[in-house]
Every structure is written in C-alpha cells, then in structure tokens.
Design an enzyme around this catalytic site. Structure first.
Site, PDB file in Angstrom:
ATOM      1  N   HIS A   1     -27.293  37.561  -3.240  1.00 40.56           N
ATOM      2  CA  HIS A   1     -27.442  38.468  -2.096  1.00 40.56           C
ATOM      3  C   HIS A   1     -26.109  38.946  -1.510  1.00 40.56           C
ATOM      4  O   HIS A   1     -25.914  40.137  -1.269  1.00 40.56           O
ATOM      5  CB  HIS A   1     -28.224  37.781  -0.980  1.00 40.56           C
ATOM      6  CG  HIS A   1     -29.546  37.219  -1.411  1.00 40.56           C
ATOM      7  ND1 HIS A   1     -30.355  37.835  -2.344  1.00 40.56           N
ATOM      8  CD2 HIS A   1     -30.213  36.103  -1.028  1.00 40.56           C
ATOM      9  CE1 HIS A   1     -31.456  37.108  -2.505  1.00 40.56           C
ATOM     10  NE2 HIS A   1     -31.396  36.057  -1.730  1.00 40.56           N
TER      11      HIS A   1
ATOM     12  N   ASP B   1     -33.437  40.924  -6.976  1.00 38.89           N
ATOM     13  CA  ASP B   1     -32.693  40.315  -5.876  1.00 38.89           C
ATOM     14  C   ASP B   1     -33.288  40.983  -4.654  1.00 38.89           C
ATOM     15  O   ASP B   1     -33.040  42.168  -4.411  1.00 38.89           O
ATOM     16  CB  ASP B   1     -31.200  40.637  -5.999  1.00 38.89           C
ATOM     17  CG  ASP B   1     -30.411  40.028  -4.852  1.00 38.89           C
ATOM     18  OD1 ASP B   1     -30.889  40.081  -3.705  1.00 38.89           O
ATOM     19  OD2 ASP B   1     -29.314  39.500  -5.094  1.00 38.89           O
ATOM     20  N   HIS B   2     -34.097  40.239  -3.893  1.00 41.82           N
ATOM     21  CA  HIS B   2     -34.898  40.936  -2.886  1.00 41.82           C
ATOM     22  C   HIS B   2     -34.053  41.601  -1.793  1.00 41.82           C
ATOM     23  O   HIS B   2     -34.521  42.498  -1.119  1.00 41.82           O
ATOM     24  CB  HIS B   2     -35.986  40.017  -2.301  1.00 41.82           C
ATOM     25  CG  HIS B   2     -35.495  39.040  -1.280  1.00 41.82           C
ATOM     26  ND1 HIS B   2     -34.905  37.860  -1.611  1.00 41.82           N
ATOM     27  CD2 HIS B   2     -35.512  39.058   0.078  1.00 41.82           C
ATOM     28  CE1 HIS B   2     -34.579  37.197  -0.512  1.00 41.82           C
ATOM     29  NE2 HIS B   2     -34.937  37.906   0.537  1.00 41.82           N
TER      30      HIS B   2
HETATM   31  C1  BG6 Z   1     -33.600  33.402  -0.920  1.00 43.84           C
HETATM   32  C2  BG6 Z   1     -32.925  32.066  -0.851  1.00 43.84           C
HETATM   33  O1  BG6 Z   1     -33.189  34.102  -2.055  1.00 43.84           O
HETATM   34  O2  BG6 Z   1     -33.257  34.151   0.242  1.00 43.84           O
HETATM   35  C3  BG6 Z   1     -33.336  31.316   0.413  1.00 43.84           C
HETATM   36  O3  BG6 Z   1     -33.289  31.305  -1.996  1.00 43.84           O
HETATM   37  C4  BG6 Z   1     -33.069  32.164   1.629  1.00 43.84           C
HETATM   38  O4  BG6 Z   1     -32.652  30.075   0.532  1.00 43.84           O
HETATM   39  C5  BG6 Z   1     -33.677  33.550   1.460  1.00 43.84           C
HETATM   40  O5  BG6 Z   1     -33.660  31.513   2.744  1.00 43.84           O
HETATM   41  C6  BG6 Z   1     -33.253  34.461   2.587  1.00 43.84           C
HETATM   42  O6  BG6 Z   1     -33.975  35.647   2.489  1.00 43.84           O
HETATM   43  P1  BG6 Z   1     -34.284  36.500   3.792  1.00 43.84           P
HETATM   44  O7  BG6 Z   1     -34.954  37.726   3.271  1.00 43.84           O
HETATM   45  O8  BG6 Z   1     -35.160  35.642   4.654  1.00 43.84           O
HETATM   46  O9  BG6 Z   1     -32.962  36.766   4.419  1.00 43.84           O
END
Ligand code: BG6
Length: 513
Positions: free
Chosen positions: A266, A203-204
């Site tokens: 997230h 989960d980045h």
């Molecule tokens: C991803 C979602 O996991 O996270 C996307 O699938 C979203 O829809 C993105 O845009 C948001 O990531 P960040 O790092 O740009 O906030």
C-alpha cells in the site's frame, strides 16, 4: 437480442454514479469463500455492485472452501455481512435476490478430484445461466495456498478461456510473496499457467476513490503540477495509521509484520502515484510503466543506512479511544517475546530529476492514536521573508485518503486587527460535502474493473518484484540483528520516539496524528 443486450435492458436502473452499463455475465469462483476477507469485504463489495446494477443480472458466485456447507448455509452466513436494514442498501429488496446468486462448493484446495468436479459444476452453471463462459477465479485464501490452486486450475484446464469470445481471469490477493525470491517464484508459477493479461494482482489501496483522485488531481488540473518537484517541495510525508490492533490475524502478522503487510504494498503504491510522471494515457500499460519507474528510481537501502533511515516499533499496552487495550505481545496467538514490528517509519529518496534532494518520509502502524491515511506535500518556505518577526508555517497540501476523505491546502493569512499577525488557515475540499456521499468501497471498484477487463489499478509482475527489491535489504538487516527493546510505543500514541528523531534529525517533524 443477445444475452448481454438482454442483461443491459433488464438492468433498468443502472446508476451512473457507479457504472455505465452492467458488465459481462460471468461466473465468479471465490476460493476461501468462508474466510474473513470474503465475508467482510468481498461479498459486501459484490452486493454493492449488484445493488447498483453493475453486475449482469445472471451472474453467479460459486464459493469454494473446505468447510462443509449447503448453499443455504453459505447464503445465510453471507447475509450476516451485508448491510443491516437501517444501513444504506440494507433495506433494498435486492439483498435476498443477490443471495440467490450465491452457491457453494465444498472442496479441498489440494485435491485434484475437487477440480475435476469443479469443471463439471462450472459447465452446468454456465449452461443453465448462459454465462457465455466468462470466469473469474478469486484467490481469497492464505498466501501459501496460491501456488497450489493455480497449479490445479492449470491442470484441470480451467486457466484457458472456454472460447474465443469468453474470458478467464484470476485475482490474486496481497501479500504477493513473502520476499523478493518467493514473489518471483509465484510470478513464474502463475505465468506458467495464465497469461499476464489474465492476472489481476490486487492491492485494495489502488481502488480507493481518494487514491485514484490523486491522479486526477495531479494530471487533470494545471495548477499544482508545475510546483510538483524539487524546486518547490521540501519533503513528502505519507502516513497510513490504524488505531486497530492485530485483531484475529496474529498467525499471519507474526510472520509478516508492518513492513511486508503495509509498506511493500500500500505505502509504496501511494509513493509511486505521488512521484510518477504523467502517463501518456490513463491506460494500464502507460500508468504502470510510469509507476514502476518510480520504484526503480528509489535509492536502494544500503545496510549501513538502514539503521539510520528505518525505524521499527511494536505497541505495548495503552489506551485507544479512552479504553485500555493490551500490548501486541498480549494479543491472542502472539508469542510473548515476539519480534514482529507493528510500526515502521522510514526515509527514502527518489533519485531522479524531479525529486533529487526531496526526502519522502513514510510511516505506518497499528494501535496508533487514530486511524489516518494521508499524503502531505510540504512546500518550501517563501524565498524572502517580508513579514519579519512572524513565524510563518510552510504551506502544506494534504490529501486525506481516509477517514475524512478530501484535500486541504494550508497557507498563511493575516488575522484581523491592527497588528500584522499571520495565522495558518486552510482551503478544504471534502468528498461528502462536494458529492453528497462518501467514496464507494475499494473492492467494489476493483472487482468491477476486473470484470470489465480494466487492469490499470492492478499490480504488474515487475512492480511487485521491484517493491520487494526495496524492502528485502531491510528484512535481511533486521534478521541479522536483534530487534530494539520491544514494546517501544504505547498503544494510542503517535509511535516510537525513534520515528520522531528520524524526521527531527533533518530539521523536520511528522504531522500530528
Ligand atoms: C491490509 C492489511 O492489506 O490493509 C491490514 O493486511 C490493514 O493489516 C489493512 O489493516 C488496512 O486497510 P484499510 O483499507 O482499512 O486502510
């Protein structure tokens, strides 16, 4: 000198800001290497690691995908996504060097022969490059393909480490499942092939420096933790707002929607980190044990409360950054009568001693007024009002996850002059000012952690399932009733009016975007 020590010696300029020593030499097999995620996020993250000597100089990346391509084509297309000459890291001579570590393998994800050939290719590369048998399989493919790849890896004998000294790991992207049942099924399949210690569910958000700093802020300092409970905190707001629309992901988004895409992963991860108890150590098991207790303490959504505590929205046409943009239903690939939600706001309760009676308001959405991810802790008002007639604002502690990474605390101060006027001011910490640079990419952190065998910032099977258990009743309720009249917020706004009502019916209000 053994191979690993030689790598360490070769990496003369290891950057302490990024990592202490380069990691084990290894072979990364990237499934979905010609896809959007691999090219936009993963390859640049790997380059960033290589640039700072965090990857063993002999590492190899084998891109596996269905598109026919030669090594050179793959390198050329990867190069287009690396920093340009005028961008940080773009002028380094290491770019060409990095691309030379990339190779390509054309294969069909469902073809058993492709995996047999892969076995041979991996053995060759391993021998040529002396990679010690270490292998990382990265599944950057559409979720419906995960099970098949895992099964084939198992059948081809690729899931077991090649020796006692070597490791084999697998990174699985989100979304991990489409609902609780499919997540359980996927967990069962993956666990029938790999051991839990080999599985890295990514989960980045957990790799974002500011998200990790939340733990340091809470548990590395003595100041705020005594206040971090129902006695001092009125409520918590977590916002993950984007100004971007659905981009070119309509096919995925139409069957996902914001609840699955952002809240299940997230936003609930952020909630766990805000609400968890102090772990015994900063190690995977301790941290994950505390995080899952939060998910287990969140009051389940009963069908009758869902309509009051969860709001869904979908953007219509509007203006973002002064430019007109189409509504969701006008985006390419989206059904003209789509019921997919691009916005969710909800209120939840963490039923435990620390948080009893403290509501958590969460919201996320696409095409909102501006991109902003933040956690705001709103403290209770002073118990007795000494400064009569003054409209004192509550103190807020705001952890800004992105884009202006930092932490700020607001409090009332006397404004200069003869009168006793109180004005809200802030104390600010900003990453860029304090450290001279912004945070590094979440994917760099997480890939580096996986190669080092550090699983703290990855998801465990039970917590993925616990998060689905919370959102499943909402999905079911939505399925059983027609969606509100969509679109219900214009692109470029703060979201639907019903979201404001969710907070204002409790006498609270969302922070402005
Ligand atoms: C991803 C979602 O996991 O996270 C996307 O699938 C979203 O829809 C993105 O845009 C948001 O990531 P960040 O790092 O740009 O906030």
């Amino acid at each position: 000198m053994d191979a690993h020590s030689a790598d360490v010696a070769e990496a003369t300029q290891t950057d302490a800001y990024y990592c202490e020593v380069p990691s084990d030499p290894c072979l990364i097999v990237m499934f979905g290497a010609s896809g959007d995620l691999a090219r936009r996020k993963l390859l640049p993250a790997l380059y960033d690691l290589a640039l700072h000597s965090c990857l063993a100089p002999r590492f190899r990346l084998l891109g596996f995908a269905r598109t026919g391509m030669r090594d050179d084509d793959f390198r050329k297309s990867a190069g287009e996504f690396l920093p340009k000459a005028e961008e940080p890291g773009g002028a380094s001579g290491k770019k060409e060097d990095f691309l030379q570590h990339l190779q390509y393998f054309k294969g069909d994800y469902d073809d058993p022969d492709a995996y047999q050939q892969l076995v041979k290719r991996l053995e060759e590369l391993d021998r040529e490059r002396q990679l010690g048998g270490n292998r990382l399989f990265y599944l950057a493919v559409p979720p419906e393909v995960y099970m098949r790849i895992v099964e084939h890896l198992g059948k081809a004998g690729l899931a077991k480490p090649v020796s006692d000294k070597a490791w084999t790991r697998v990174i699985i992207e989100k979304p991990f499942g489409h609902d609780g049942a499919s997540a359980r099924e996927l967990n069962e399949k993956v666990l029938s092939v790999f051991d839990e210690s080999q599985i890295y569910r990514i989960d980045h958000y957990l790799g974002k420096e500011t998200v990790q700093n939340l733990l340091v802020f809470r548990f590395g300092n003595g100041i705020f933790e005594p206040l971090w409970n129902r006695n001092y905190i009125d409520h918590v707001q977590i916002t993950a707002a984007e100004s971007l629309g659905v981009e070119n992901r309509a096919a995925f988004y139409e069957s996902a929607g914001a609840l699955r895409d952002m809240i299940q992963s997230h936003v609930l991860q952020l909630t766990s980190l805000v609400a968890m108890e102090a772990p015994a150590t900063f190690e995977a098991t301790s941290v994950r044990n505390e995080k899952i207790k939060v998910l287990q303490s969140i009051r389940p959504f009963a069908t009758e409360t869902i309509w009051k505590s969860v709001v869904r929205g979908q953007y219509g046409p509007g203006n973002v950054d002064g430019k007109p943009v189409p509504g969701y239903r006008q985006e390419p690939g989206v059904k003209r009568d789509s019921a997919a939600e691009t916005f969710v706001a909800l209120k939840l309760h963490v039923d435990n001693w620390r948080w009893s009676g403290v509501p958590f308001y969460l919201r996320t959405g696409k095409r909102l007024a501006r991109p902003l991810t933040e956690i705001a802790i709103r403290f209770r008002q002073a118990p007795h009002r000494v400064f009569r007639g003054e409209n004192l604002e509550e103190n807020s502690l705001v952890l800004n996850i992105q884009p202006d990474e930092g932490i700020s605390l607001s409090f009332g101060a006397k404004s200069p002059g003869a009168q006793m006027h109180i004005q809200s001011v802030t104390m600010d910490f900003q990453y860029k000012r304090a450290f001279g640079s912004g945070p590094r990419s979440a994917y760099s952190t997480l890939i580096n952690d996986c190669i080092r065998g550090e699983a703290t910032l990855f998801d465990r099977a039970d917590s993925v399932e616990a998060a689905w258990a919370l959102v499943d009743p909402i999905l079911d309720a939505w399925k059983s009733a027609s969606a509100p009249p969509f679109p219900n917020y214009p692109a470029g706004s703060d979201g639907p009016r019903a979201a404001d009502d969710l907070a204002s019916s409790d006498g609270r209000r969302w922070r402005a975007l």
